[in-house]
Design a protein around this motif. Structure first.
Motif, PDB file in Angstrom:
ATOM      1  N   MET A   6       0.866  -1.180   0.000  1.00 39.98           N
ATOM      2  CA  MET A   6       0.000   0.000   0.000  1.00 39.98           C
ATOM      3  C   MET A   6       0.900   1.227   0.000  1.00 39.98           C
ATOM      4  SD  MET A   6      -2.792   1.353   2.821  1.00 39.98           S
ATOM      5  CE  MET A   6      -1.496   1.938   3.933  1.00 39.98           C
ATOM      6  N   ASP A   7       0.666   2.137  -0.940  1.00 41.35           N
ATOM      7  CA  ASP A   7       1.513   3.328  -1.005  1.00 41.35           C
ATOM      8  C   ASP A   7       1.045   4.376   0.000  1.00 41.35           C
ATOM      9  OD1 ASP A   7      -0.649   4.720  -2.135  1.00 41.35           O
ATOM     10  OD2 ASP A   7       0.066   4.423  -4.188  1.00 41.35           O
ATOM     11  N   ALA A   8       1.750   5.517   0.014  1.00 41.63           N
ATOM     12  CA  ALA A   8       1.463   6.559   0.999  1.00 41.63           C
ATOM     13  C   ALA A   8       0.072   7.155   0.821  1.00 41.63           C
ATOM     14  CB  ALA A   8       2.525   7.661   0.910  1.00 41.63           C
ATOM     15  N   ARG A   9      -0.507   7.031  -0.373  1.00 42.13           N
ATOM     16  CA  ARG A   9      -1.853   7.568  -0.610  1.00 42.13           C
ATOM     17  C   ARG A   9      -2.947   6.586  -0.238  1.00 42.13           C
ATOM     18  NH1 ARG A   9      -1.843   8.901  -6.725  1.00 42.13           N
ATOM     19  NH2 ARG A   9      -0.846   6.842  -6.686  1.00 42.13           N
ATOM     20  N   GLY A  10      -2.571   5.342   0.065  1.00 45.38           N
ATOM     21  CA  GLY A  10      -3.559   4.349   0.466  1.00 45.38           C
ATOM     22  C   GLY A  10      -3.980   3.406  -0.635  1.00 45.38           C
ATOM     23  N   HIS A  11      -3.271   3.393  -1.782  1.00 42.25           N
ATOM     24  CA  HIS A  11      -3.642   2.532  -2.900  1.00 42.25           C
ATOM     25  C   HIS A  11      -2.830   1.248  -2.866  1.00 42.25           C
ATOM     26  CE1 HIS A  11      -6.195   5.551  -4.771  1.00 42.25           C
ATOM     27  NE2 HIS A  11      -5.251   6.445  -4.542  1.00 42.25           N
ATOM     28  N   PHE A  12      -3.503   0.133  -3.208  1.00 44.03           N
ATOM     29  CA  PHE A  12      -2.872  -1.177  -3.207  1.00 44.03           C
ATOM     30  C   PHE A  12      -2.230  -1.463  -4.561  1.00 44.03           C
ATOM     31  CE2 PHE A  12      -6.629  -1.881  -0.291  1.00 44.03           C
ATOM     32  CZ  PHE A  12      -5.893  -1.729   0.880  1.00 44.03           C
ATOM     33  N   SER A  13      -1.091  -2.154  -4.516  1.00 41.51           N
ATOM     34  CA  SER A  13      -0.428  -2.558  -5.755  1.00 41.51           C
ATOM     35  C   SER A  13      -1.025  -3.866  -6.251  1.00 41.51           C
ATOM     36  CB  SER A  13       1.073  -2.756  -5.498  1.00 41.51           C
ATOM     37  OG  SER A  13       1.278  -3.896  -4.656  1.00 41.51           O
TER      38      SER A  13
END
Length: 457
Positions: free
Chosen positions: A385-392
């Motif tokens: 999960m990136d810093a913006r809250g999106h999953f890879s």
């Protein structure tokens, strides 16, 4: 106001452009169901007179004999209705047999799946009684009984999507007579609305009747009707319901057969589907089954900065089992989501976001069918999960099991740096490379497996 059961079929709604109905958005300031009508400063929603009389009844002699001015407004609280009715002979009875109003309401419905049964291979439609098998007799009789039961049940589910409210002095409505007529007000709460698949709610279809209960009229009274069918109103500001409206709306979109009960506490779905059952070669499961999804069962996994990772039941799989979503959110704002079935999730915060491992531990076939379909299997997926809250996108990692009935052992270190699984054939170990953020994999045959992996209980 009372809610009555109805056996009406869903009627085709008239297009909004052809409708004489004006549905006001938002209840009037200071609304009280007290029949005083002072707060209704907007133009009337409907005006009914002799031209709107239902055919075949005693003819209305004049506006003073029977006519009505009605206001309707909708908001998160529900549907408010108010009326001023001209009537030269009042029959205000508490049992609803005298002067009263009736309201029918439908909302955009869920999609009814086809009449069918599903096995591990495919869906088998049975649209008519003649589609049941023609032999042997016992199989024919069983299928025909099932078909008749499901046909009746499906109609009951559809009928429940039409709400019929009787507004009379014996209900929660308030009536006040005046010389030459009466006034009334009522609030139909959103929790008494029929179920709907639309969220936010933007379309309501209504029919409103005013009934004159004069003693000399026909037993059902003289009736003025807003329309012979439903009239549809489109809201410029759709209504949102529930403690977490965004989750409700996203979960509904995942199911064509899903619906919810409007109201401030809207926190569950009902999903219509034909559940797949292993080896169902003759119909036995309900069509459709009705599966409840409780969106209030939110479990927090971790906090990463101002983000929270939670899991929540949100989706129904083809077998009718409720699966969970992994959701990243900022307070109640949903950032990202993904279906994780009923797998375990392990989380390790790692700047700028987090690493996650999803663990499947179950039968090698989801329905337990086929060769070794019930053999235990463990597999892994790694994602971030990136810093913006999106999953890879997930990286699939090999596990163990799935070929014999022998048990499978597995472990994931707290920081997710090492993942292991082993069975009677050997073991596999995945080690995280901190430079690349991906795992290196090493496999060992049983004779090569280290004692810790071999002997772990």
């Amino acid at each position: 106001m009372s809610l009555l059961p109805t056996t009406l079929l869903l009627l085709a709604a008239a297009p909004a452009s052809d409708s004489a109905l004006r549905l006001h958005e938002g209840l009037p300031p200071g609304f009280q169901a007290d029949a005083k009508l002072d707060e209704w400063t907007q133009p009337p929603s409907l005006t009914l007179g002799a031209a709107q009389q239902v055919a075949g009844e005693r003819k209305v002699a004049s506006p003073d004999d029977l006519s009505a001015t009605l206001w309707l407004a909708v908001g998160p609280e529900g549907l408010a209705i108010a009326g001023e009715v001209r009537d030269d002979q009042l029959q205000l009875t508490r049992d609803g047999s005298g002067d009263h109003a009736e309201v029918w309401l439908t909302l955009p419905p869920p999609k009814m799946p086809p009449l069918a049964f599903v096995n591990q291979f495919q869906e088998q439609p049975v649209p008519t009684l003649n589609d049941c098998p023609r032999k042997p007799p016992k199989k024919v009789a069983a299928c025909e009984t099932w078909w008749k039961q499901q046909t009746e049940r499906r109609q009951q589910l559809l009928d429940a999507l039409v709400a019929h409210y009787a507004v009379h002095p014996g209900s929660t409505a308030h009536f006040e007579p005046f010389p030459g007529g009466y006034r009334f007000e009522a609030l139909i709460p959103a929790t008494a609305f029929p179920r709907t698949a639309e969220a936010p709610l933007a379309h309501l279809s209504l029919r409103v009747d005013v009934v004159d209960g004069d003693a000399g009229a026909a037993s059902r009274g003289t009736r003025l009707s807003s329309s012979p069918t439903f009239q549809t109103a489109a809201l410029s500001k759709p209504l949102r319901f529930g403690q977490w409206p965004e989750l409700l709306e996203r979960a509904l979109k995942a199911h064509p057969g899903a619906s919810y009960q409007p109201g401030a506490d809207a926190d569950s779905l009902e999903v219509w589907l034909n559940p797949a059952q292993a080896y169902q070669y003759a119909p036995r499961a309900p069509s459709p089954d009705v599966v409840r999804v409780d969106l209030s069962q939110v479990k927090s996994l971790a906090a990463v900065g101002d983000l929270e990772l939670v899991t929540v039941p949100a989706e129904v799989n083809t077998q009718g089992q409720v699966e969970r979503w992994l959701v990243s959110r900022r307070e109640q704002a949903l950032v990202d989501s993904r279906n994780i079935g009923n797998d375990e999730i392990r989380v390790a915060p790692r700047a700028p976001g987090a690493h996650l491992v999803q663990v499947y531990n179950g039968p090698s076939s989801l329905m337990g069918t086929g060769t070794c379909g019930e053999c235990p299997l463990v597999s892994f997926q790694h994602f971030t999960m990136d810093a913006r809250g999106h999953f890879s996108a997930p990286q699939r990692l090999e596990g163990a099991g799935g070929l014999t009935e022998a048990p499978v052992q597995w472990t994931v270190s707290p920081d997710l740096s090492r993942i292991e699984a082993s069975d009677e054939r050997g073991s596999v170990r995945h080690t995280l490379d901190p430079k690349t953020g991906r795992y290196r994999t090493r496999k060992l045959q049983r004779s090569q497996a280290p004692p810790a992996a071999r002997d772990r209980p």
